[in-house]
Structures are given as C-alpha cells and as structure tokens.
Design a protein around this motif. Structure first.
Motif, PDB file in Angstrom:
ATOM      1  N   MET A   1      -3.958 -29.716  24.317  1.00 18.75           N
ATOM      2  CA  MET A   1      -3.224 -28.751  23.738  1.00 18.75           C
ATOM      3  C   MET A   1      -2.030 -29.858  24.322  1.00 18.75           C
ATOM      4  SD  MET A   1      -2.035 -25.010  24.246  1.00 18.75           S
ATOM      5  CE  MET A   1      -2.774 -24.823  25.586  1.00 18.75           C
ATOM      6  N   TYR A   2      -0.465 -30.261  24.202  1.00 15.18           N
ATOM      7  CA  TYR A   2       0.081 -30.876  24.424  1.00 15.18           C
ATOM      8  C   TYR A   2       1.933 -29.580  24.453  1.00 15.18           C
ATOM      9  CZ  TYR A   2      -2.206 -35.028  24.308  1.00 15.18           C
ATOM     10  OH  TYR A   2      -2.946 -36.527  24.276  1.00 15.18           O
TER      11      TYR A   2
ATOM     12  N   PHE B   1       0.449 -18.331  13.698  1.00 15.65           N
ATOM     13  CA  PHE B   1      -0.742 -17.788  12.059  1.00 15.65           C
ATOM     14  C   PHE B   1      -0.923 -19.194  11.724  1.00 15.65           C
ATOM     15  CE2 PHE B   1      -0.159 -17.171   7.553  1.00 15.65           C
ATOM     16  CZ  PHE B   1      -1.310 -16.364   8.303  1.00 15.65           C
ATOM     17  N   ILE B   2      -2.047 -19.621  11.936  1.00 21.40           N
ATOM     18  CA  ILE B   2      -2.817 -20.618  12.699  1.00 21.40           C
ATOM     19  C   ILE B   2      -3.732 -20.844  11.949  1.00 21.40           C
ATOM     20  CG2 ILE B   2      -1.796 -21.678  14.452  1.00 21.40           C
ATOM     21  CD1 ILE B   2      -4.056 -21.796  15.935  1.00 21.40           C
ATOM     22  N   PRO B   3      -4.236 -21.717  10.700  1.00 18.98           N
ATOM     23  CA  PRO B   3      -6.270 -22.034  10.546  1.00 18.98           C
ATOM     24  C   PRO B   3      -6.199 -22.215  11.426  1.00 18.98           C
ATOM     25  CG  PRO B   3      -4.612 -24.516   9.931  1.00 18.98           C
ATOM     26  CD  PRO B   3      -3.504 -23.585  10.798  1.00 18.98           C
ATOM     27  N   VAL B   4      -7.499 -21.767  10.835  1.00 21.41           N
ATOM     28  CA  VAL B   4      -9.263 -21.669  12.176  1.00 21.41           C
ATOM     29  C   VAL B   4     -10.435 -22.824  10.961  1.00 21.41           C
ATOM     30  CG1 VAL B   4      -8.152 -20.262  13.780  1.00 21.41           C
ATOM     31  CG2 VAL B   4      -9.545 -19.489  11.199  1.00 21.41           C
ATOM     32  N   SER B   5     -10.495 -22.344   9.854  1.00 27.21           N
ATOM     33  CA  SER B   5     -10.638 -22.777   9.204  1.00 27.21           C
ATOM     34  C   SER B   5     -10.284 -23.566   8.158  1.00 27.21           C
ATOM     35  CB  SER B   5     -12.096 -21.909   8.638  1.00 27.21           C
ATOM     36  OG  SER B   5     -11.682 -21.034   8.239  1.00 27.21           O
ATOM     37  N   PRO B   6     -11.647 -24.307   7.255  1.00 25.73           N
ATOM     38  CA  PRO B   6     -11.024 -24.149   6.104  1.00 25.73           C
ATOM     39  C   PRO B   6     -10.265 -22.525   4.858  1.00 25.73           C
ATOM     40  CG  PRO B   6     -12.311 -25.635   6.443  1.00 25.73           C
ATOM     41  CD  PRO B   6     -12.523 -24.894   7.255  1.00 25.73           C
ATOM     42  N   ASP B   7     -10.304 -21.532   5.158  1.00 25.42           N
ATOM     43  CA  ASP B   7     -10.495 -20.222   4.732  1.00 25.42           C
ATOM     44  C   ASP B   7      -9.457 -19.427   5.437  1.00 25.42           C
ATOM     45  OD1 ASP B   7     -10.768 -19.149   2.098  1.00 25.42           O
ATOM     46  OD2 ASP B   7     -12.967 -18.600   2.673  1.00 25.42           O
ATOM     47  N   HIS B   8      -8.993 -19.178   6.547  1.00 28.89           N
ATOM     48  CA  HIS B   8      -9.119 -18.982   7.340  1.00 28.89           C
ATOM     49  C   HIS B   8      -7.668 -18.833   7.977  1.00 28.89           C
ATOM     50  CE1 HIS B   8     -13.112 -17.280   6.628  1.00 28.89           C
ATOM     51  NE2 HIS B   8     -12.722 -15.446   6.648  1.00 28.89           N
ATOM     52  N   LEU B   9      -7.388 -17.559   8.316  1.00 34.02           N
ATOM     53  CA  LEU B   9      -5.838 -18.006   9.100  1.00 34.02           C
ATOM     54  C   LEU B   9      -5.885 -16.999  10.356  1.00 34.02           C
ATOM     55  CD1 LEU B   9      -3.545 -18.850   5.820  1.00 34.02           C
ATOM     56  CD2 LEU B   9      -4.044 -20.492   7.974  1.00 34.02           C
ATOM     57  N   PHE B  10      -5.231 -17.032  11.404  1.00 34.18           N
ATOM     58  CA  PHE B  10      -4.927 -16.647  12.273  1.00 34.18           C
ATOM     59  C   PHE B  10      -4.144 -15.925  12.676  1.00 34.18           C
ATOM     60  CE2 PHE B  10      -5.611 -15.556  17.106  1.00 34.18           C
ATOM     61  CZ  PHE B  10      -6.667 -14.797  17.527  1.00 34.18           C
ATOM     62  N   LEU B  11      -3.600 -14.725  12.920  1.00 34.99           N
ATOM     63  CA  LEU B  11      -2.210 -14.567  12.996  1.00 34.99           C
ATOM     64  C   LEU B  11      -2.843 -13.215  14.902  1.00 34.99           C
ATOM     65  CD1 LEU B  11       0.342 -13.054  13.041  1.00 34.99           C
ATOM     66  CD2 LEU B  11      -0.536 -11.392  11.573  1.00 34.99           C
ATOM     67  N   PHE B  12      -1.470 -13.970  15.705  1.00 36.31           N
ATOM     68  CA  PHE B  12      -1.264 -13.482  16.823  1.00 36.31           C
ATOM     69  C   PHE B  12      -0.237 -12.574  17.609  1.00 36.31           C
ATOM     70  CE2 PHE B  12      -1.126 -13.810  21.405  1.00 36.31           C
ATOM     71  CZ  PHE B  12      -1.915 -11.662  21.721  1.00 36.31           C
TER      72      PHE B  12
ATOM     73  N   ALA C   1      -5.517 -23.859  18.127  1.00 36.23           N
ATOM     74  CA  ALA C   1      -6.804 -24.298  17.889  1.00 36.23           C
ATOM     75  C   ALA C   1      -7.628 -25.577  18.112  1.00 36.23           C
ATOM     76  CB  ALA C   1      -7.185 -24.569  16.217  1.00 36.23           C
ATOM     77  N   SER C   2      -8.709 -25.340  18.655  1.00 37.68           N
ATOM     78  CA  SER C   2      -9.475 -26.777  19.130  1.00 37.68           C
ATOM     79  C   SER C   2     -10.633 -26.955  18.277  1.00 37.68           C
ATOM     80  CB  SER C   2     -10.736 -26.643  20.996  1.00 37.68           C
ATOM     81  OG  SER C   2     -11.516 -25.379  20.099  1.00 37.68           O
ATOM     82  N   GLU C   3     -11.527 -28.170  18.871  1.00 36.40           N
ATOM     83  CA  GLU C   3     -11.984 -28.353  17.904  1.00 36.40           C
ATOM     84  C   GLU C   3     -13.931 -27.194  17.646  1.00 36.40           C
ATOM     85  OE1 GLU C   3     -12.710 -32.324  18.271  1.00 36.40           O
ATOM     86  OE2 GLU C   3     -10.645 -33.465  17.779  1.00 36.40           O
ATOM     87  N   GLU C   4     -13.263 -26.790  18.477  1.00 30.97           N
ATOM     88  CA  GLU C   4     -14.832 -25.680  19.111  1.00 30.97           C
ATOM     89  C   GLU C   4     -14.181 -24.466  18.419  1.00 30.97           C
ATOM     90  OE1 GLU C   4     -17.061 -26.121  21.816  1.00 30.97           O
ATOM     91  OE2 GLU C   4     -17.435 -28.028  22.424  1.00 30.97           O
ATOM     92  N   GLY C   5     -13.454 -24.424  17.347  1.00 27.48           N
ATOM     93  CA  GLY C   5     -13.001 -23.150  16.858  1.00 27.48           C
ATOM     94  C   GLY C   5     -12.882 -21.797  17.665  1.00 27.48           C
ATOM     95  N   GLU C   6     -12.486 -22.867  18.817  1.00 24.62           N
ATOM     96  CA  GLU C   6     -11.162 -21.699  19.674  1.00 24.62           C
ATOM     97  C   GLU C   6      -9.762 -21.797  19.752  1.00 24.62           C
ATOM     98  OE1 GLU C   6     -14.163 -20.924  23.925  1.00 24.62           O
ATOM     99  OE2 GLU C   6     -13.276 -23.072  23.354  1.00 24.62           O
ATOM    100  N   VAL C   7      -8.714 -20.363  19.621  1.00 22.80           N
ATOM    101  CA  VAL C   7      -7.609 -20.623  19.908  1.00 22.80           C
ATOM    102  C   VAL C   7      -7.330 -20.670  21.293  1.00 22.80           C
ATOM    103  CG1 VAL C   7      -5.180 -19.281  19.244  1.00 22.80           C
ATOM    104  CG2 VAL C   7      -7.813 -19.403  17.783  1.00 22.80           C
ATOM    105  N   PHE C   8      -6.166 -20.873  21.176  1.00 24.28           N
ATOM    106  CA  PHE C   8      -5.403 -20.919  23.045  1.00 24.28           C
ATOM    107  C   PHE C   8      -3.999 -20.982  22.805  1.00 24.28           C
ATOM    108  CE2 PHE C   8      -9.829 -23.294  23.359  1.00 24.28           C
ATOM    109  CZ  PHE C   8      -9.486 -23.411  24.500  1.00 24.28           C
ATOM    110  N   VAL C   9      -3.898 -19.509  23.205  1.00 18.41           N
ATOM    111  CA  VAL C   9      -2.195 -18.739  23.576  1.00 18.41           C
ATOM    112  C   VAL C   9      -2.078 -19.385  25.094  1.00 18.41           C
ATOM    113  CG1 VAL C   9      -0.737 -16.686  23.379  1.00 18.41           C
ATOM    114  CG2 VAL C   9      -3.249 -17.333  21.084  1.00 18.41           C
TER     115      VAL C   9
ATOM    116  N   VAL D   1      -7.836 -16.919  25.758  1.00 17.31           N
ATOM    117  CA  VAL D   1      -8.211 -17.633  24.442  1.00 17.31           C
ATOM    118  C   VAL D   1      -9.710 -16.831  23.964  1.00 17.31           C
ATOM    119  CG1 VAL D   1     -11.046 -18.781  24.735  1.00 17.31           C
ATOM    120  CG2 VAL D   1      -8.948 -19.043  26.537  1.00 17.31           C
ATOM    121  N   PHE D   2      -9.109 -17.125  22.619  1.00 17.30           N
ATOM    122  CA  PHE D   2     -10.024 -16.474  21.421  1.00 17.30           C
ATOM    123  C   PHE D   2     -11.653 -16.707  20.798  1.00 17.30           C
ATOM    124  CE2 PHE D   2      -5.911 -14.662  21.998  1.00 17.30           C
ATOM    125  CZ  PHE D   2      -5.637 -13.705  21.400  1.00 17.30           C
TER     126      PHE D   2
END
Length: 420
Positions: free
Chosen positions: A59-60, A287-298, A340-348, A370-371
């Motif tokens: 993450m940059y 609000f970011i994509p975390v899978s081809p079918d899901h978006l994550f809001l925080f 979002a990481s490649e392992e399915g985690e969200v870093f805020v 971390v989520f």
C-alpha cells in the motif's frame, strides 16, 4: 462542502498562477521531512485527506495534512516528496523519498494504480484547487514523478474530493468540489454560495465525468443516459467489471446514502435502491471492491456531523446491504483511506476520529485498522498458528522454505496494526 477545514490557507488563486510560482513559496504551508525523528521514520505521521493505492501486497501512501505541534488549531500539509509503503503481508512500513516533478503538498487528491504506475490528479494545495495530473512508476529503483504536460482534450476543472474508476486502460473521474466550470463541460455544476466568503473564490459541486485514455493521453467526456447522481464531493467510487459505482458524498447541506452505477460500455446511469435499514448518509468514507461481487464500506461523516465506525458489505448480484461485524467499532474514521490485500483483508489508514469541522483540535490518526472480509488462506492460517506458538515451534523454523522463514521473521517485528 467538505472544505471548511482548509480555509486558513487564505485566498485561493487561479491554478495557473501556481505553475508560475517557485515551489519554495509553498514551504510555509508544508512540514519539513523529519530526517532525524525516529518515530516518524518508523511509521507515517498522523494525517487526513491523503491518498493510498494498492499494488500487489503493498500500500502506497502520499500527501494529506496533520496538526502542527504549535498551539492553536493550525494544520500543515505533509512533505510532498515522501511516499510511505506498507507491506500488507509483513505489516511493516518503509519510507521512500521521491524526485522529479514532485507535486505540491495537497489534500483531497485522487489516486489510482494501473499496471504498477501511481496516477495522481487534482487536489487542494496552498494556493487552491488544481487539475494537474502526475504519474509515478512504482517499480523503478528511483521513484521519479512526471507531470503530464501534453494531454489533449478538455481537462476536468480544478477540484478536489472527487472519485475515479479504472476501465480498459482509461481513468474515469467523477464529481468533486472546485472552481466554476466554464467552456462546455457536460454535466451539472452547482454553485456554493458560501465558497467566496470562506475561500475567496467561487466554487461548487459537480457531477461531471471526464475520461483520460492512458494510451492516447486524451481527455474526453461521454454523453450519458439515464438519471445521473446529483453533483457531490467527498463521495467514493468503486469499479466492478464494467460498472462504476458511486456511493454517498456531500451535496449542499446533505450527506447522501444513495448508490448509483454507470455502465462504462454504454454510459447509462442506474440508481440502486438503498433500504431504510441500510447505511446512513455520509461523506469522507471508504468504499472498495473486496471480491468480484462485493463492496466494503467503512466510516465517514454524517449530516449531523457524527464520525462513523460502522462497516457494511454490499452484494452486487443481490443488490443487498449487510452490516459487517468487526472489532474496530471504537475507532471512528473520516477522510481516511482503505486498500484491499490479495488475501482478502482491508487496511484502513489514517483519517480523523472526531468532527473535523468543529473548533476542537482534529484527532488525526496514523494507526492501521484491519478488516478480514474473506476467509483466510490455509498458508495464512498456518503462519499465524506458527507465530502463536513460536516458543514451542521455534526449533523447527530452520526446516521451513527460505521465503516462509523470511516472512515469519518479518512478522515478528511488525508494528502499528490493530487486528479485527
């Protein structure tokens, strides 16, 4: 609009005036890079209004602003020549200094990463809004900024707090808050009657779409159909397939909870119904994509000026919102970033934990929240178990493959992470 926090920077000027000004004139508004500060070398300073992009497992982070150490409620931009890199696997930070056409220190810019290149557009600097565009290849040994000077077509207006979708080697920018739109921009501009008193310049919200083709380096605007979203700023944009989603944001005195998507093949707008028990209206959220079918809001900031810590998962195929249970409910955030990481985690990272527009001192943060939004991989679960029982298993570590041993060693020294 979400602009009151920067009114102390004084009168805004036409952005072209900035280009004829020596960069040194901006230094009064920027913190020096703290070369001798050990804490600053370990992790980034507290900040809000920064940008962050994910590239692989990294993450940059660039830009934003923080409180000064002096008395009063004065904020300063963070050093513009710094890029902070967070390894989402080992949970460690590293600082890199950049060279070249370094952008001015800013907040509210818009950043994306395409094919290993960090693209930065717009923002708010010490002399007001800008519509300048920069690129930074991330794989080079030396991080060298390039200002894109020869773009063709009608560029977006000077603005900040806009969003971006990436589609077919095109950057598609939507909305924002900035100077009056002149010269044939498609879409709606809504003048903010309070903007001149606060900033010495006429500004407002818009719902313009501008496309930058990265191959031809040409700006264009699509002719859209359907009912478009109202003008807005401090909203979020997320891409899934050929759909560009936009959620929330501020328009005049309202912070919205509407959800739209635009088909980036046909340029038709569609509005999705948000249930009454769904997320409340907000701006400055993620609000970011975390899978081809899901978006994550925080997180975000409500019309009632409450800073939020709730999280939601939106299922695209079902058009369904579900609250997401997590352990960061005591960590509200606004104007933060999420990757979002490649392992399915969200870093805020970063953001403000209180009312940024009040008269109290802003509670800017530099923690990582971390989520875990996807099941952990088997390798990840095994690594965490090995670390949990490190004293019992330490004698067998040398039997591991070199890359796993290196990863475990790095994780032992990881810092600044709150788990979920």
């Amino acid at each position: 609009e979400e602009e009151e926090e920067e009114e102390y920077y004084g009168r805004d000027e036409d952005d072209e005036a900035f280009d004829s000004t020596d960069d040194e004139e901006l230094l009064d508004h920027e913190l020096a890079s703290p070369a001798n500060n050990v804490l600053e070398m370990d992790m980034p300073a507290r900040r809000s209004g920064h940008v962050a992009v994910a590239c692989g497992n990294y993450m940059y982070v660039w830009g934003g602003y923080k409180n000064t150490e002096s008395t009063g409620f004065i904020d300063c931009y963070l050093p513009r020549n710094e890029i902070w890199i967070f390894n989402m696997e080992t949970r460690r930070w590293k600082k890199r200094l950049t060279v070249g056409d370094v952008p001015p220190s800013m907040s509210g810019s818009c950043a994306v990463c395409v094919d290993g290149v960090f693209y930065l557009f717009g923002g708010h600097h010490a002399r007001g809004n800008t519509n300048k565009f920069y690129r930074l290849p991330l794989s080079s040994e030396t991080l060298h900024w390039e200002k894109m000077r020869d773009l063709k077509g009608l560029a977006p207006t000077c603005k900040d707090k806009l969003g971006c979708w990436v589609n077919k080697n095109r950057l598609v920018y939507f909305g924002g808050y900035g100077y009056v739109a002149n010269g044939g921009h498609l879409g709606t501009f809504e003048y903010d009657e309070t903007s001149f008193l606060a900033n010495g310049a006429d500004r407002g919200w818009n719902n313009h779409i501008h496309i930058l083709d990265l191959e031809t380096l040409t700006w264009s605007q699509p002719v859209t159909t359907g009912n478009p979203p109202s003008p807005r700023a401090a909203h979020t944009c997320a891409t899934i397939g050929n759909r560009g989603y936009v959620f929330g944001g501020r328009y005049r005195e309202s912070r919205l909870n509407d959800l739209y998507f635009i088909n980036m093949d046909t340029w038709e707008w569609s509005e999705m119904s948000v249930p009454q028990q769904g997320p409340v209206g907000r701006s400055w959220h993620s609000f970011i994509p975390v899978s081809p079918d899901h978006l994550f809001l925080f997180g975000g900031f409500t019309t009632e000026k409450q800073t939020l810590s709730d999280a939601w998962l939106y299922c695209v195929s079902k058009n369904e919102w579900k609250p997401f249970k997590h352990s960061n409910t005591e960590s509200p955030r606004l104007w933060h970033t999420a990757c979002a990481s490649e392992e399915g985690e969200v870093f805020v990272f970063g953001g403000c934990a209180n009312n940024l527009l009040s008269q109290q001192r802003a509670a800017h943060k530099n923690e990582i929240l971390v989520f875990t939004v996807q099941p952990k991989t088997l390798v990840r679960s095994c690594m965490e178990t090995v670390l949990q029982f490190k004293d019992l298993l330490a004698g067998a570590w040398e039997c591991l493959p070199k890359h796993l041993l290196c990863n475990l060693t790095q994780r032992l020294g990881s810092n600044n992470t709150l788990g979920s």
